[in-house]
Design a protein around this motif. Structure first.
Motif, PDB file in Angstrom:
ATOM      1  N   ALA A  19      35.945  17.988  20.141  1.00  0.00           N
ATOM      2  CA  ALA A  19      35.583  19.251  19.492  1.00  0.00           C
ATOM      3  C   ALA A  19      35.975  20.389  20.425  1.00  0.00           C
ATOM      4  O   ALA A  19      36.239  20.169  21.616  1.00  0.00           O
ATOM      5  N   ILE A  20      36.022  21.589  19.892  1.00  0.00           N
ATOM      6  CA  ILE A  20      36.430  22.757  20.683  1.00  0.00           C
ATOM      7  C   ILE A  20      35.377  23.851  20.571  1.00  0.00           C
ATOM      8  O   ILE A  20      34.849  24.110  19.486  1.00  0.00           O
ATOM      9  N   VAL A  21      35.070  24.473  21.703  1.00  0.00           N
ATOM     10  CA  VAL A  21      34.224  25.673  21.716  1.00  0.00           C
ATOM     11  C   VAL A  21      35.119  26.858  22.043  1.00  0.00           C
ATOM     12  O   VAL A  21      35.767  26.886  23.093  1.00  0.00           O
ATOM     13  N   LEU A  22      35.184  27.797  21.118  1.00  0.00           N
ATOM     14  CA  LEU A  22      35.969  29.013  21.320  1.00  0.00           C
ATOM     15  C   LEU A  22      35.015  30.105  21.774  1.00  0.00           C
ATOM     16  O   LEU A  22      34.191  30.598  21.000  1.00  0.00           O
ATOM     17  N   ARG A  23      35.086  30.449  23.042  1.00  0.00           N
ATOM     18  CA  ARG A  23      34.202  31.466  23.616  1.00  0.00           C
ATOM     19  C   ARG A  23      34.854  32.835  23.412  1.00  0.00           C
ATOM     20  O   ARG A  23      35.893  33.142  24.008  1.00  0.00           O
ATOM     21  N   VAL A  24      34.250  33.651  22.567  1.00  0.00           N
ATOM     22  CA  VAL A  24      34.833  34.948  22.216  1.00  0.00           C
ATOM     23  C   VAL A  24      34.016  36.074  22.835  1.00  0.00           C
ATOM     24  O   VAL A  24      32.817  36.215  22.560  1.00  0.00           O
ATOM     25  N   ASP A  25      34.663  36.849  23.679  1.00  0.00           N
ATOM     26  CA  ASP A  25      34.038  38.034  24.272  1.00  0.00           C
ATOM     27  C   ASP A  25      35.074  39.155  24.194  1.00  0.00           C
ATOM     28  O   ASP A  25      35.732  39.491  25.174  1.00  0.00           O
ATOM     29  N   SER A  26      35.239  39.695  22.984  1.00  0.00           N
ATOM     30  CA  SER A  26      36.330  40.627  22.728  1.00  0.00           C
ATOM     31  C   SER A  26      35.944  41.676  21.686  1.00  0.00           C
ATOM     32  O   SER A  26      35.279  41.346  20.703  1.00  0.00           O
ATOM     33  N   PRO A  27      36.393  42.929  21.886  1.00  0.00           N
ATOM     34  CA  PRO A  27      36.149  43.976  20.887  1.00  0.00           C
ATOM     35  C   PRO A  27      37.179  43.965  19.770  1.00  0.00           C
ATOM     36  O   PRO A  27      37.137  44.792  18.865  1.00  0.00           O
ATOM     37  N   GLY A  28      38.123  43.006  19.847  1.00  0.00           N
ATOM     38  CA  GLY A  28      39.165  42.918  18.819  1.00  0.00           C
ATOM     39  C   GLY A  28      40.544  43.115  19.399  1.00  0.00           C
ATOM     40  O   GLY A  28      40.757  42.966  20.604  1.00  0.00           O
ATOM     41  N   GLY A  29      41.495  43.452  18.527  1.00  0.00           N
ATOM     42  CA  GLY A  29      42.857  43.642  19.017  1.00  0.00           C
ATOM     43  C   GLY A  29      43.849  43.882  17.902  1.00  0.00           C
ATOM     44  O   GLY A  29      43.486  44.313  16.803  1.00  0.00           O
ATOM     45  N   VAL A  30      45.101  43.581  18.200  1.00  0.00           N
ATOM     46  CA  VAL A  30      46.206  43.827  17.276  1.00  0.00           C
ATOM     47  C   VAL A  30      46.073  42.911  16.058  1.00  0.00           C
ATOM     48  O   VAL A  30      45.771  41.721  16.188  1.00  0.00           O
ATOM     49  N   VAL A  31      46.311  43.475  14.874  1.00  0.00           N
ATOM     50  CA  VAL A  31      46.128  42.746  13.620  1.00  0.00           C
ATOM     51  C   VAL A  31      46.906  41.425  13.597  1.00  0.00           C
ATOM     52  O   VAL A  31      46.345  40.356  13.348  1.00  0.00           O
ATOM     53  N   GLY A  32      48.203  41.488  13.855  1.00  0.00           N
ATOM     54  CA  GLY A  32      49.036  40.286  13.784  1.00  0.00           C
ATOM     55  C   GLY A  32      48.595  39.201  14.743  1.00  0.00           C
ATOM     56  O   GLY A  32      48.558  38.011  14.397  1.00  0.00           O
ATOM     57  N   ALA A  33      48.237  39.581  15.964  1.00  0.00           N
ATOM     58  CA  ALA A  33      47.805  38.604  16.965  1.00  0.00           C
ATOM     59  C   ALA A  33      46.502  37.931  16.535  1.00  0.00           C
ATOM     60  O   ALA A  33      46.348  36.708  16.658  1.00  0.00           O
ATOM     61  N   CYS A  34      45.563  38.715  16.004  1.00  0.00           N
ATOM     62  CA  CYS A  34      44.288  38.150  15.539  1.00  0.00           C
ATOM     63  C   CYS A  34      44.515  37.195  14.377  1.00  0.00           C
ATOM     64  O   CYS A  34      43.875  36.134  14.291  1.00  0.00           O
TER      65      CYS A  34
END
Length: 292
Positions: A69-84
């Motif tokens: 299984a994978i844990v995706l640790r997200v600590d981000s205010p966001g970013g570029v549309v295409g990259a997301c």
């Protein structure tokens, strides 16, 4: 002259020693992977400007049979549309083969939420800042300053709207309409992604998809989050979903370049930015899923 030669010789010796130190440090500190069931961890931190690093890490964990299984640790205010969107697609693809649990850190807003919604489960701290469903595009306009200083810019273009965000002229109504259409379409894509990922009616999502932010506890009530808790809680859920109670945590990290090992990632990034400026690459045009 002799002193100058000695100085540069000394610098060369120091630089050579630093190189040797970096090489040997990397050699002796390299970890040997321990076989057995694992919970893979990928950390997404800061503004998401590119997707390739995260997609590659997720792809490696997807193909590794020891990763249950994978844990995706997200600590981000966001970013570029295409990259997301590219990270979103990868997360969605992997969930068909193995569980992905998102662990939201201090902030997982806008694009940080976008990449999270297709996961199998989402865990957030009660005080995590999330939400901010929306799109933003910003640009500087220096026409008045240029007029005062006496700067005139000559623009030769192939079409009326080729320079939509030219900072040296006021945007006309037609240009703003085109940009607003871009924003609106990207916004609709965001709402659709949240609705599909969280299995919520689109109309319900639109009621709170106006850019506002939520705490993790508020987000849970809205259906954006499944459980409240920190990283360890996410790991625990990942173990249960994968039926691997004894799986060890394994953090996947990108391979560092020689310059990153020698100078550090921030220094290398600064040099890359300087190179872009010297080459005249100073104009960015990004649609952003970003908390602003």
């Amino acid at each position: 002259m002799r002193r100058l030669k000695k100085f540069f010789t000394f610098l060369g010796i120091v630089f050579f020693i630093l190189i040797l130190f970096s090489i040997f440090k990397g050699f002796f500190s390299s970890k040997v992977a321990v076989p057995g069931e694992k919970i893979g961890v990928v950390k997404v931190e800061g503004v998401i400007k590119r997707s390739d690093t995260y997609v590659k890490l997720l792809d490696k964990l997807e193909r590794n049979k020891e990763i249950k299984a994978i844990v995706l640790r997200v600590d981000s205010p966001g970013g570029v549309v295409g990259a997301c969107q590219e990270i979103y697609d990868k997360v969605k693809e992997i969930t068909k083969k193995k569980p992905i649990v998102v662990s939201m850190g201090s902030i997982a807003a806008s694009g940080g939420l976008y990449i999270s919604v297709p996961a199998t489960k989402i865990v957030a701290n009660p005080g995590t800042i999330t939400g901010s469903i929306g799109v933003i595009l910003q640009a500087y306009n220096v026409k008045e300053l240029a007029d005062k200083v006496g700067i005139k810019v000559i623009t030769v273009k192939s079409g009326k709207f080729k320079d939509l965000l030219n900072p040296f002229r006021e945007p006309d109504k037609g240009s703003l309409q085109i940009l607003q259409a871009l924003i609106n379409d990207s916004y609709e894509q965001f709402v659709e992604a949240v609705a599909k990922g969280r299995k919520l009616p689109i109309e319900k999502v639109k009621k709170f998809a106006d850019g506002r932010v939520f705490t993790g506890r508020q987000a849970k009530k809205l259906g954006l989050v499944d459980e409240l808790g920190g990283f360890e809680k996410a790991v625990e859920i990942a173990r249960k979903l994968s039926k691997s109670p004894s799986a060890k945590v394994f953090e996947a990290k990108p391979e560092r370049t020689f310059l990153q090992k020698l100078l550090g990632e921030k220094t290398e990034g600064m040099l890359n930015n300087l190179s872009r400026v010297l080459n005249g690459e100073i104009k960015d045009f990004y649609l952003m899923y970003l908390l602003d």
